[in-house]
Scaffold this motif. Structure first.
Motif, PDB file in Angstrom:
ATOM      1  N   TRP A   1      21.201 -35.507 -23.728  1.00  0.00           N
ATOM      2  CA  TRP A   1      19.820 -35.782 -24.079  1.00  0.00           C
ATOM      3  C   TRP A   1      18.924 -35.613 -22.856  1.00  0.00           C
ATOM      4  O   TRP A   1      19.382 -35.735 -21.720  1.00  0.00           O
ATOM      5  N   PRO A   2      17.646 -35.320 -23.058  1.00  0.00           N
ATOM      6  CA  PRO A   2      16.724 -35.254 -21.921  1.00  0.00           C
ATOM      7  C   PRO A   2      16.744 -36.549 -21.121  1.00  0.00           C
ATOM      8  O   PRO A   2      16.981 -37.630 -21.660  1.00  0.00           O
ATOM      9  N   GLN A   3      16.496 -36.430 -19.846  1.00  0.00           N
ATOM     10  CA  GLN A   3      16.476 -37.594 -18.980  1.00  0.00           C
ATOM     11  C   GLN A   3      15.353 -38.543 -19.392  1.00  0.00           C
ATOM     12  O   GLN A   3      14.274 -38.107 -19.784  1.00  0.00           O
ATOM     13  N   LEU A   4      15.637 -39.835 -19.299  1.00  0.00           N
ATOM     14  CA  LEU A   4      14.622 -40.841 -19.588  1.00  0.00           C
ATOM     15  C   LEU A   4      13.578 -40.813 -18.472  1.00  0.00           C
ATOM     16  O   LEU A   4      13.907 -41.062 -17.310  1.00  0.00           O
ATOM     17  N   PRO A   5      12.326 -40.476 -18.783  1.00  0.00           N
ATOM     18  CA  PRO A   5      11.305 -40.401 -17.735  1.00  0.00           C
ATOM     19  C   PRO A   5      11.122 -41.735 -17.011  1.00  0.00           C
ATOM     20  O   PRO A   5      11.129 -42.802 -17.647  1.00  0.00           O
ATOM     21  N   GLU A   6      10.954 -41.688 -15.706  1.00  0.00           N
ATOM     22  CA  GLU A   6      10.744 -42.902 -14.925  1.00  0.00           C
ATOM     23  C   GLU A   6       9.504 -43.652 -15.402  1.00  0.00           C
ATOM     24  O   GLU A   6       9.452 -44.890 -15.360  1.00  0.00           O
ATOM     25  N   LEU A   7       8.517 -42.904 -15.877  1.00  0.00           N
ATOM     26  CA  LEU A   7       7.307 -43.521 -16.425  1.00  0.00           C
ATOM     27  C   LEU A   7       7.645 -44.492 -17.554  1.00  0.00           C
ATOM     28  O   LEU A   7       7.134 -45.611 -17.612  1.00  0.00           O
ATOM     29  N   LEU A   8       8.534 -44.060 -18.463  1.00  0.00           N
ATOM     30  CA  LEU A   8       8.942 -44.903 -19.578  1.00  0.00           C
ATOM     31  C   LEU A   8       9.789 -46.079 -19.103  1.00  0.00           C
ATOM     32  O   LEU A   8       9.654 -47.197 -19.599  1.00  0.00           O
TER      33      LEU A   8
END
Length: 216
Positions: A91-98
């Motif tokens: 899966w795409p990496q979990l954005p640090e923003l989130l």
């Protein structure tokens, strides 16, 4: 209580929904543009899709995921998987923003050091809904759930620990964040059928991001 649920506090103080659960009005609004950009990037890598229940019924929402784990449903049941079944890729990496948003929201309800490793994205169009359910597919229930609402308003169904308890209806607006954990972690919840409308940025849809700690 009814007045508080529909007031706007800009996310400064949680509106209590239970002993260890609360609503943060407008908490995600300062990051709305970055969040929408992140969602677009995630969907380019792991496109939106319609899942099926174990009984073979199509879900009314479209979904995708990011993070170490992604939630999936098909004839084999509800579960988390490390690779996107549609692409075979992680899966795409979990954005640090989130990650940071979820961590800050969780801390507002007293849950420190929350580290999400899974984010389920649900896209609702008018008529879509989510029946009452518990989030039980994670390996542990120690971590809270952090849910971010974007787009059209929705009626959040907030129930008790038994399915037959009548749920409250709470209006969730663009930028609202709900956090629940501890003694409230296994409360039943859902989303009533989404009413027609048009949001200035998302059009005729609502996107919900649910951040969880799914692994060990």
């Amino acid at each position: 209580m009814q007045h508080d649920l529909f007031s706007t506090n800009g996310g400064s103080e949680p509106i209590s929904l239970g002993a260890q659960s609360g609503l943060l009005r407008g908490f995600a609004l300062p990051l709305q543009d970055q969040l929408l950009d992140a969602i677009q990037d995630i969907a380019l890598e792991a496109p939106w899709r319609q899942l099926f229940t174990p009984g073979g019924k199509p879900m009314s929402v479209r979904t995708t995921n990011c993070g170490t784990w992604g939630w999936h449903s098909d004839r084999q049941g509800y579960r988390y998987v490390a690779h996107d079944p549609h692409t075979g890729k992680p899966w795409p990496q979990l954005p640090e923003l989130l990650q940071q948003l979820a961590r800050r929201a969780a801390s507002q309800l007293g849950f420190s050091d929350f580290e999400a490793d899974a984010c389920l994205l649900n896209c609702y169009e008018p008529g879509a809904q989510m029946g009452l359910h518990q989030d039980r597919d994670e390996q542990s229930f120690a971590a809270p759930i952090v849910s971010v609402s974007l787009g059209l308003p929705a009626q959040f169904l907030w129930g008790g620990t038994q399915r037959n308890e009548r749920p409250a209806r709470i209006e969730l607006l663009h930028g609202d964040v709900v956090v629940w954990g501890g003694v409230d972690r296994l409360r039943f919840h859902g989303v009533a059928k989404l009413a027609a409308g048009k949001h200035p940025q998302l059009g005729a849809q609502r996107i919900n991001l649910t951040l969880r700690h799914a692994g060990n």
